[in-house]
Design a protein around this motif. Structure first.
Motif, PDB file in Angstrom:
ATOM      1  N   ALA A  62     -83.459   4.553 -23.394  1.00  0.00           N
ATOM      2  CA  ALA A  62     -82.772   3.259 -23.528  1.00  0.00           C
ATOM      3  C   ALA A  62     -81.551   3.227 -22.604  1.00  0.00           C
ATOM      4  O   ALA A  62     -81.283   2.228 -21.921  1.00  0.00           O
ATOM      5  CB  ALA A  62     -82.347   3.034 -24.977  1.00  0.00           C
ATOM      6  N   LEU A  63     -80.840   4.354 -22.544  1.00  0.00           N
ATOM      7  CA  LEU A  63     -79.638   4.425 -21.702  1.00  0.00           C
ATOM      8  C   LEU A  63     -80.023   4.340 -20.225  1.00  0.00           C
ATOM      9  O   LEU A  63     -79.329   3.690 -19.430  1.00  0.00           O
ATOM     10  CB  LEU A  63     -78.897   5.731 -21.987  1.00  0.00           C
ATOM     11  N   GLU A  64     -81.135   4.984 -19.880  1.00  0.00           N
ATOM     12  CA  GLU A  64     -81.594   4.930 -18.476  1.00  0.00           C
ATOM     13  C   GLU A  64     -81.910   3.488 -18.089  1.00  0.00           C
ATOM     14  O   GLU A  64     -81.563   3.029 -17.002  1.00  0.00           O
ATOM     15  CB  GLU A  64     -82.828   5.828 -18.286  1.00  0.00           C
ATOM     16  N   ARG A  65     -82.562   2.765 -19.020  1.00  0.00           N
ATOM     17  CA  ARG A  65     -82.877   1.357 -18.762  1.00  0.00           C
ATOM     18  C   ARG A  65     -81.582   0.544 -18.586  1.00  0.00           C
ATOM     19  O   ARG A  65     -81.443  -0.255 -17.666  1.00  0.00           O
ATOM     20  CB  ARG A  65     -83.692   0.809 -19.939  1.00  0.00           C
ATOM     21  N   GLY A  66     -80.612   0.789 -19.475  1.00  0.00           N
ATOM     22  CA  GLY A  66     -79.339   0.063 -19.408  1.00  0.00           C
ATOM     23  C   GLY A  66     -78.622   0.330 -18.094  1.00  0.00           C
ATOM     24  O   GLY A  66     -78.081  -0.582 -17.461  1.00  0.00           O
ATOM     25  N   LYS A  67     -78.657   1.574 -17.659  1.00  0.00           N
ATOM     26  CA  LYS A  67     -77.955   1.963 -16.427  1.00  0.00           C
ATOM     27  C   LYS A  67     -78.550   1.264 -15.205  1.00  0.00           C
ATOM     28  O   LYS A  67     -77.815   0.877 -14.280  1.00  0.00           O
ATOM     29  CB  LYS A  67     -78.030   3.473 -16.268  1.00  0.00           C
ATOM     30  N   LEU A  68     -79.880   1.090 -15.219  1.00  0.00           N
ATOM     31  CA  LEU A  68     -80.519   0.389 -14.093  1.00  0.00           C
ATOM     32  C   LEU A  68     -80.012  -1.052 -14.003  1.00  0.00           C
ATOM     33  O   LEU A  68     -79.779  -1.587 -12.914  1.00  0.00           O
ATOM     34  CB  LEU A  68     -82.035   0.342 -14.309  1.00  0.00           C
ATOM     35  N   LEU A  69     -79.824  -1.672 -15.178  1.00  0.00           N
ATOM     36  CA  LEU A  69     -79.414  -3.075 -15.216  1.00  0.00           C
ATOM     37  C   LEU A  69     -77.922  -3.238 -14.956  1.00  0.00           C
ATOM     38  O   LEU A  69     -77.491  -4.227 -14.354  1.00  0.00           O
ATOM     39  CB  LEU A  69     -79.767  -3.683 -16.592  1.00  0.00           C
ATOM     40  N   HIS A  70     -77.125  -2.271 -15.436  1.00  0.00           N
ATOM     41  CA  HIS A  70     -75.662  -2.373 -15.311  1.00  0.00           C
ATOM     42  C   HIS A  70     -75.091  -1.023 -14.862  1.00  0.00           C
ATOM     43  O   HIS A  70     -74.540  -0.268 -15.663  1.00  0.00           O
ATOM     44  CB  HIS A  70     -75.041  -2.803 -16.646  1.00  0.00           C
ATOM     45  N   PRO A  71     -75.210  -0.738 -13.565  1.00  0.00           N
ATOM     46  CA  PRO A  71     -74.808   0.603 -13.102  1.00  0.00           C
ATOM     47  C   PRO A  71     -73.312   0.882 -13.199  1.00  0.00           C
ATOM     48  O   PRO A  71     -72.911   2.048 -13.237  1.00  0.00           O
ATOM     49  CB  PRO A  71     -75.275   0.623 -11.638  1.00  0.00           C
ATOM     50  N   LYS A  72     -72.477  -0.152 -13.254  1.00  0.00           N
ATOM     51  CA  LYS A  72     -71.024   0.113 -13.313  1.00  0.00           C
ATOM     52  C   LYS A  72     -70.552   0.463 -14.723  1.00  0.00           C
ATOM     53  O   LYS A  72     -69.443   0.934 -14.927  1.00  0.00           O
ATOM     54  CB  LYS A  72     -70.250  -1.109 -12.806  1.00  0.00           C
ATOM     55  N   ALA A  73     -71.401   0.182 -15.718  1.00  0.00           N
ATOM     56  CA  ALA A  73     -71.043   0.529 -17.098  1.00  0.00           C
ATOM     57  C   ALA A  73     -71.316   2.016 -17.333  1.00  0.00           C
ATOM     58  O   ALA A  73     -71.843   2.707 -16.457  1.00  0.00           O
ATOM     59  CB  ALA A  73     -71.864  -0.329 -18.057  1.00  0.00           C
ATOM     60  N   HIS A  74     -70.940   2.507 -18.530  1.00  0.00           N
ATOM     61  CA  HIS A  74     -71.051   3.945 -18.827  1.00  0.00           C
ATOM     62  C   HIS A  74     -72.106   4.156 -19.900  1.00  0.00           C
ATOM     63  O   HIS A  74     -72.047   3.530 -20.956  1.00  0.00           O
ATOM     64  CB  HIS A  74     -69.700   4.479 -19.310  1.00  0.00           C
ATOM     65  N   TRP A  75     -73.059   5.046 -19.625  1.00  0.00           N
ATOM     66  CA  TRP A  75     -74.210   5.258 -20.498  1.00  0.00           C
ATOM     67  C   TRP A  75     -74.233   6.719 -20.918  1.00  0.00           C
ATOM     68  O   TRP A  75     -74.475   7.598 -20.087  1.00  0.00           O
ATOM     69  CB  TRP A  75     -75.489   4.858 -19.771  1.00  0.00           C
ATOM     70  N   VAL A  76     -73.948   6.984 -22.185  1.00  0.00           N
ATOM     71  CA  VAL A  76     -73.782   8.376 -22.618  1.00  0.00           C
ATOM     72  C   VAL A  76     -74.826   8.737 -23.677  1.00  0.00           C
ATOM     73  O   VAL A  76     -74.913   8.096 -24.730  1.00  0.00           O
ATOM     74  CB  VAL A  76     -72.355   8.593 -23.198  1.00  0.00           C
ATOM     75  N   PHE A  77     -75.588   9.783 -23.361  1.00  0.00           N
ATOM     76  CA  PHE A  77     -76.596  10.273 -24.294  1.00  0.00           C
ATOM     77  C   PHE A  77     -75.920  11.132 -25.356  1.00  0.00           C
ATOM     78  O   PHE A  77     -75.157  12.045 -25.040  1.00  0.00           O
ATOM     79  CB  PHE A  77     -77.654  11.088 -23.534  1.00  0.00           C
TER      80      PHE A  77
END
Ligand SMILES: C[S@@+](CC[C@H](N)C(=O)[O-])C[C@H]1O[C@@H](n2cnc3c(N)ncnc32)[C@H](O)[C@@H]1O
Length: 255
Positions: A62-77
């Motif tokens: 889910a985080l990988e998907r989010g990062k593709l859409l919003h790369p400037k945001a922070h996605w932490v597993f």
């Protein structure tokens, strides 16, 4: 191998901005706890600064998907064990240090799938991550609440009817579960048919796949006395528990 859970739900920003009476989140550091693919940020009404948005979740995909859409945001597993979402995770793993405090921490429909003891533990950890005047808001489902919409019955009846339609319950079993849960302060429905009333114990033979947790308004009020417990808005079925850190400080003795 279970399919990773990718949430398609929308409307989370509109929900929290209404509950918090806050339309502009610009300049605020935001933590979306259990934020999945970042639906809060993707909401067309969102005013969150992408680079100030942090999403923490136990589902890596889910985080990988989010990062593709919003790369400037922070996605932490966050590799914490969750039987529904991350069965290979580490039991009881503390929330990681993100190197900052947050003005706003929100969790939409996360503690609706989390056992109460874990909810209490995680809420304490989240409170410690707020700025001095920060706010934590998270949702829960009151089983007795009749949510606005076409379905004229309680939230728990709605859930049972959904499980019946999926073939997990007969009409008779549905009414038996309703009867057993009717006076409970909280309970869990495991795999659509096993009811644990005010107990986290689940029969050992039951391999957990889904777990819906219901808490009454009164139960949440008694466990979070410093919180505002708000009814659902925007035709959602979930209540909101709002905790403001500033209100938790002891009043000045000279006052
Ligand atoms: C029903 S989904 C809601 C997702 C998202 N908040 C939304 O509204 O689209 C619940 C989410 O909580 C996450 N989750 C469950 N337990 C968690 C935990 N202990 N820490 C962080 N995230 C968790 C799940 O992986 C899942 O993404």
């Amino acid at each position: 191998m279970i399919e990773p859970f990718l949430s398609t739900k929308t409307g989370q920003f509109s929900y929290f901005s209404k509950q918090l009476h806050l339309a502009s989140w610009q300049g605020k550091e935001v933590l979306d706890f259990g934020g999945n693919i970042g639906n809060l940020l993707r909401d067309p009404n969102s005013t969150i600064d992408e680079e100030r948005y942090w999403c923490l979740d136990v589902v890596k995909e889910a985080l990988e998907r989010g990062k593709l859409l919003h790369p400037k945001a922070h996605w932490v597993f966050y590799n914490r064990y969750s039987f529904s979402f991350n069965p290979n995770g580490v039991v009881g793993l503390p929330i990681p240090d993100l190197g900052r405090e947050f003005d706003l921490i929100v969790a939409f429909s996360v503690f609706t799938n989390t056992k109460p003891s874990e909810m209490f533990e995680l809420v304490e950890q989240l409170k410690a991550k707020l700025t001095a005047d920060g706010t934590l808001a998270f949702t829960f489902i009151d089983p007795n609440h009749w949510s606005i919409g076409d379905f004229h019955a309680s939230n728990f009846q709605w859930r049972l009817e959904d499980e019946r339609k999926r073939g997990l319950l007969t009409e008779r079993e549905k009414y038996d579960l309703l009867r057993r849960a009717q006076f409970a302060e909280w309970f869990m429905l495991v795999n659509g048919k096993h009811l644990s009333v005010e107990s986290e114990a689940i029969e050992p033979s039951v391999e957990e796949k889904t777990c819906y947790v219901f808490h009454t308004e009164d139960y949440m009020r008694s466990h979070f006395p410093d919180a505002a417990i708000l009814p659902p808005v925007n035709n959602e079925m979930q209540h909101c528990c709002v905790i403001k850190k500033g209100y938790l400080a002891l009043p000045d003795k000279s006052y």
